[in-house]
Design a protein around this motif. Structure first.
Motif, PDB file in Angstrom:
ATOM      1  N   ILE A 296      47.192  84.272  60.216  1.00 46.65           N
ATOM      2  CA  ILE A 296      48.117  84.564  61.311  1.00 46.65           C
ATOM      3  C   ILE A 296      48.232  86.066  61.523  1.00 46.65           C
ATOM      4  N   LYS A 297      48.351  86.807  60.427  1.00 48.32           N
ATOM      5  CA  LYS A 297      48.492  88.264  60.520  1.00 48.32           C
ATOM      6  C   LYS A 297      47.300  88.877  61.253  1.00 48.32           C
ATOM      7  N   ASN A 298      46.085  88.497  60.860  1.00 50.36           N
ATOM      8  CA  ASN A 298      44.897  89.059  61.496  1.00 50.36           C
ATOM      9  C   ASN A 298      44.773  88.618  62.951  1.00 50.36           C
ATOM     10  N   LEU A 299      45.162  87.367  63.226  1.00 51.31           N
ATOM     11  CA  LEU A 299      45.070  86.853  64.594  1.00 51.31           C
ATOM     12  C   LEU A 299      45.948  87.674  65.532  1.00 51.31           C
ATOM     13  N   LEU A 300      47.185  87.918  65.124  1.00 50.19           N
ATOM     14  CA  LEU A 300      48.100  88.695  65.949  1.00 50.19           C
ATOM     15  C   LEU A 300      47.689  90.162  66.006  1.00 50.19           C
ATOM     16  N   ASP A 301      47.232  90.683  64.882  1.00 48.30           N
ATOM     17  CA  ASP A 301      46.817  92.076  64.839  1.00 48.30           C
ATOM     18  C   ASP A 301      45.650  92.328  65.791  1.00 48.30           C
ATOM     19  N   ARG A 302      44.720  91.393  65.861  1.00 53.09           N
ATOM     20  CA  ARG A 302      43.550  91.595  66.706  1.00 53.09           C
ATOM     21  C   ARG A 302      43.849  91.368  68.179  1.00 53.09           C
ATOM     22  N   ALA A 303      44.768  90.473  68.468  1.00 49.50           N
ATOM     23  CA  ALA A 303      45.220  90.351  69.861  1.00 49.50           C
ATOM     24  C   ALA A 303      45.929  91.628  70.286  1.00 49.50           C
ATOM     25  N   ASP A 304      46.692  92.201  69.363  1.00 49.23           N
ATOM     26  CA  ASP A 304      47.422  93.431  69.645  1.00 49.23           C
ATOM     27  C   ASP A 304      46.461  94.602  69.870  1.00 49.23           C
ATOM     28  N   LYS A 305      45.403  94.680  69.058  1.00 50.39           N
ATOM     29  CA  LYS A 305      44.421  95.751  69.223  1.00 50.39           C
ATOM     30  C   LYS A 305      43.600  95.567  70.501  1.00 50.39           C
ATOM     31  N   ALA A 306      43.320  94.321  70.836  1.00 47.24           N
ATOM     32  CA  ALA A 306      42.635  94.066  72.109  1.00 47.24           C
ATOM     33  C   ALA A 306      43.522  94.498  73.279  1.00 47.24           C
ATOM     34  N   LEU A 307      44.828  94.256  73.159  1.00 43.69           N
ATOM     35  CA  LEU A 307      45.775  94.742  74.164  1.00 43.69           C
ATOM     36  C   LEU A 307      45.721  96.264  74.248  1.00 43.69           C
ATOM     37  N   TYR A 308      45.661  96.915  73.103  1.00 40.16           N
ATOM     38  CA  TYR A 308      45.567  98.373  73.058  1.00 40.16           C
ATOM     39  C   TYR A 308      44.335  98.868  73.820  1.00 40.16           C
ATOM     40  N   ILE A 309      43.220  98.169  73.659  1.00 44.73           N
ATOM     41  CA  ILE A 309      42.004  98.542  74.390  1.00 44.73           C
ATOM     42  C   ILE A 309      42.241  98.408  75.891  1.00 44.73           C
ATOM     43  N   SER A 310      42.897  97.316  76.298  1.00 47.32           N
ATOM     44  CA  SER A 310      43.209  97.137  77.719  1.00 47.32           C
ATOM     45  C   SER A 310      44.071  98.280  78.245  1.00 47.32           C
ATOM     46  N   LYS A 311      45.048  98.687  77.454  1.00 47.27           N
ATOM     47  CA  LYS A 311      45.942  99.756  77.866  1.00 47.27           C
ATOM     48  C   LYS A 311      45.192 101.060  78.073  1.00 47.27           C
ATOM     49  N   GLN A 312      44.293 101.345  77.145  1.00 47.88           N
ATOM     50  CA  GLN A 312      43.666 102.657  77.151  1.00 47.88           C
ATOM     51  C   GLN A 312      42.364 102.716  77.940  1.00 47.88           C
ATOM     52  N   THR A 313      41.999 101.634  78.578  1.00 52.45           N
ATOM     53  CA  THR A 313      40.809 101.651  79.441  1.00 52.45           C
ATOM     54  C   THR A 313      41.173 101.328  80.888  1.00 52.45           C
ATOM     55  N   GLY A 314      42.405 101.619  81.257  1.00 51.96           N
ATOM     56  CA  GLY A 314      42.770 101.500  82.662  1.00 51.96           C
ATOM     57  C   GLY A 314      44.003 100.686  82.969  1.00 51.96           C
ATOM     58  N   ARG A 315      44.489  99.849  81.998  1.00 52.48           N
ATOM     59  CA  ARG A 315      45.652  98.976  82.212  1.00 52.48           C
ATOM     60  C   ARG A 315      45.378  97.906  83.273  1.00 52.48           C
ATOM     61  N   ASN A 316      46.325  96.968  83.393  1.00 48.13           N
ATOM     62  CA  ASN A 316      46.211  95.857  84.342  1.00 48.13           C
ATOM     63  C   ASN A 316      44.877  95.143  84.150  1.00 48.13           C
ATOM     64  N   LYS A 317      44.552  94.827  82.910  1.00 49.98           N
ATOM     65  CA  LYS A 317      43.300  94.148  82.603  1.00 49.98           C
ATOM     66  C   LYS A 317      43.460  93.340  81.327  1.00 49.98           C
ATOM     67  N   VAL A 318      42.456  92.503  81.044  1.00 50.26           N
ATOM     68  CA  VAL A 318      42.453  91.643  79.859  1.00 50.26           C
ATOM     69  C   VAL A 318      41.272  92.019  78.977  1.00 50.26           C
ATOM     70  N   THR A 319      41.505  92.067  77.667  1.00 50.12           N
ATOM     71  CA  THR A 319      40.434  92.309  76.710  1.00 50.12           C
ATOM     72  C   THR A 319      40.471  91.232  75.631  1.00 50.12           C
ATOM     73  N   VAL A 320      39.319  90.626  75.363  1.00 48.98           N
ATOM     74  CA  VAL A 320      39.189  89.668  74.265  1.00 48.98           C
ATOM     75  C   VAL A 320      38.681  90.415  73.043  1.00 48.98           C
ATOM     76  N   TRP A 321      39.250  90.124  71.895  1.00 51.38           N
ATOM     77  CA  TRP A 321      38.872  90.830  70.671  1.00 51.38           C
ATOM     78  C   TRP A 321      37.390  90.696  70.376  1.00 51.38           C
ATOM     79  N   HIS A 322      36.799  91.813  69.941  1.00 52.24           N
ATOM     80  CA  HIS A 322      35.429  91.824  69.437  1.00 52.24           C
ATOM     81  C   HIS A 322      35.426  92.648  68.157  1.00 52.24           C
TER      82      HIS A 322
END
Length: 491
Positions: A296-322
């Motif tokens: 659970i910890k890693n699942l939420l952490d990686r969704a959160d980091k994928a969100l961070y990528i969305s924020k810092q690459t333009g916002r108003n977008k979706v990023t799936v964890w890789h």
């Protein structure tokens, strides 16, 4: 008729469980089957009539004004004329709970002779067929079931009070954690997948600062409603803190989750939540179990980091964890100087880091990778020379440098970075080995950054440019640090 009464009441009692929402869902199924009609159970909250369980596909009663009439009259309301879409009959039955008040006299409890009646909810029926049996035989049988339904609604109300966020109506973080735990257990048993979306409101602080916190609260409430409308009954929406929401998608893989997340993004953007004042959007990150995480910890952490990528690459977008994002998305709160506020410039830096990530994965020799990475760093930072030291016991053991120039490096700086495992950014006043054509010393602006893997320095990225030309800015230094983090994978 006695058989019907017994059947409805007993079926309701036999289907009771510890899940308050499931109790109401079971109740509408039983009542719908018995009445041969679509059935809804609703509550009256904040001057609104909200459906909490239904059997109809559209999940919306077709004759809403009947709720207000049933509330004011506190009695059954039946309508059989002027009905929309040729319904045979529409009825609304208030669920009334009687609370007897008590007083204590001389140590004894004395029961008052009057009781307080409260309408806690409604059972609504809409019937397409003829209304005869519905009116004469079914409606009178509901009386014996209403007390049980009232208890179910009270159980549901208490559950919602303790597990939902008052402002947005979304579930609390504690409840969401329990939902994720349940999904994970079911996923393990059935070898299925489920996904998590974390969404964050873009520039929300600016909304509070410019329009006030009440406007911010209204915006959060509306965003939650917009998101909830796009979710199915199997999906769970929660408020994860501040302006951040989380959605749990049971039995849904990454590809479907990406499509749903993008639909949520578009719905929020299209809702024009602040009207003409300004645009309000959300950024989202997606992760899937077990594809992206084993806990659970890693699942939420990686969704959160994928969100961070969305924020810092333009916002108003979706990023799936890789998994590649792990190289540089290590910190949820990056150094502020990386992002200048210039969206075009910041996006260029992020795209360059993506390219460096791709280069690091290619089946090339280390020198080829360094040459390609130099081109990226030079374009973004203005550097004229790049060296990459692969380290080992005793210090730097191999040097790879760009073919553009051969500026001597400061060995002391390299050793300091190895010893301290910290970056260095300075004008190298000590290196007198570089003489310019005009006879003056060509001192260099230096950024030297360790590439660290498993706590050990495995390489050092050493970037320089003539101090006569420029000195690296804080944003450029931060960009070079991120590049060095990614390059740890090439050693």
């Amino acid at each position: 008729m006695g058989t019907i009464v017994k059947s409805v009441a007993e079926k309701l009692a036999l289907r009771l469980s510890s899940d308050p929402l499931r109790n109401l869902e079971n109740a509408v199924k039983i009542l719908s089957e018995s009445a041969e009609a679509d059935c809804f159970i609703a509550v009256h909250e904040n001057d609104r009539f909200n459906v909490v369980a239904s059997i109809s596909e559209d999940e919306t009663p077709r004759f809403m004004p009947i709720f207000a009439e049933a509330l004011s009259e506190s009695s059954v309301v039946l309508i059989d004329k002027e009905l929309p879409e040729k319904l045979g009959a529409v009825a609304c039955v208030p669920i009334i709970v009687e609370n007897t008040q008590h007083i204590e006299e001389d140590g004894f409890v004395k029961r008052r002779s009057t009781t307080h009646k409260t309408v806690t909810g409604f059972v609504y029926f809409q019937r397409i067929r003829d209304k005869n049996m519905f009116v004469s035989e079914f409606l009178p049988t509901l009386k014996d079931s209403l007390n049980l339904l009232g208890n179910c609604l009270e159980f549901y109300r208490q559950f919602m009070l303790s597990n939902t966020d008052k402002l947005t109506g979304a579930y609390t973080r504690r409840y969401i954690d329990a939902v994720i735990q349940s999904c994970m257990e079911l996923s393990k048993q059935g070898a299925t997948k489920f996904s998590v979306i974390i969404a964050d409101v873009d520039f929300f602080k600016q909304v509070n600062d410019q329009y006030g916190h009440l406007a911010g609260d209204d915006a959060l409430h509306t965003i939650a409603r917009v998101i909830q409308k796009s979710l199915s009954k199997q999906d769970t929406l929660g408020r994860y803190g501040g302006e951040e929401f989380v959605v749990v998608l049971d039995n849904m893989g990454a590809e479907e989750a990406l499509k749903l997340a993008d639909r949520l993004r578009k719905e929020v953007e299209g809702a024009k939540i602040l009207g003409e004042k300004r645009e309000l959007t959300i950024s989202l990150g997606v992760s899937t179990y077990p594809d992206h995480a084993d806990s659970i910890k890693n699942l939420l952490d990686r969704a959160d980091k994928a969100l961070y990528i969305s924020k810092q690459t333009g916002r108003n977008k979706v990023t799936v964890w890789h998994d590649d994002y792990q190289n540089y998305a290590m910190n949820r709160q990056p150094k502020q100087e990386f992002f200048s506020g210039n969206n075009e410039r910041d996006s260029m830096k992020m795209r360059s880091l993506y390219k460096i990530m791709d280069i690091s994965k290619q089946n090339l020799g280390l020198q080829q990778k360094v040459d390609l990475i130099y081109n990226e760093i030079a374009d973004i930072s203005g550097a004229t020379d790049l060296k990459y030291f692969v380290t080992g016991a005793g210090g730097a053991k191999a040097l790879y440098q760009s073919g553009k120039s051969a500026i001597p490096h400061n060995k002391k700086i390299i050793q300091d970075v190895i010893n301290t495992q910290e970056s260095v950014s300075l004008i190298d006043w000590e290196n007198n080995n570089i003489e310019a054509t005009d006879g003056f010393w060509d001192w260099q602006s230096i950024v030297a950054v360790p590439s660290i893997k498993l706590g050990e320095v495995v390489g050092i990225l050493y970037v320089s440019v003539s101090a006569k030309v420029k000195e690296f800015s804080p944003g450029e230094r931060s960009y070079i640090q991120n590049a060095a983090t990614i390059m740890s994978s090439i050693c």
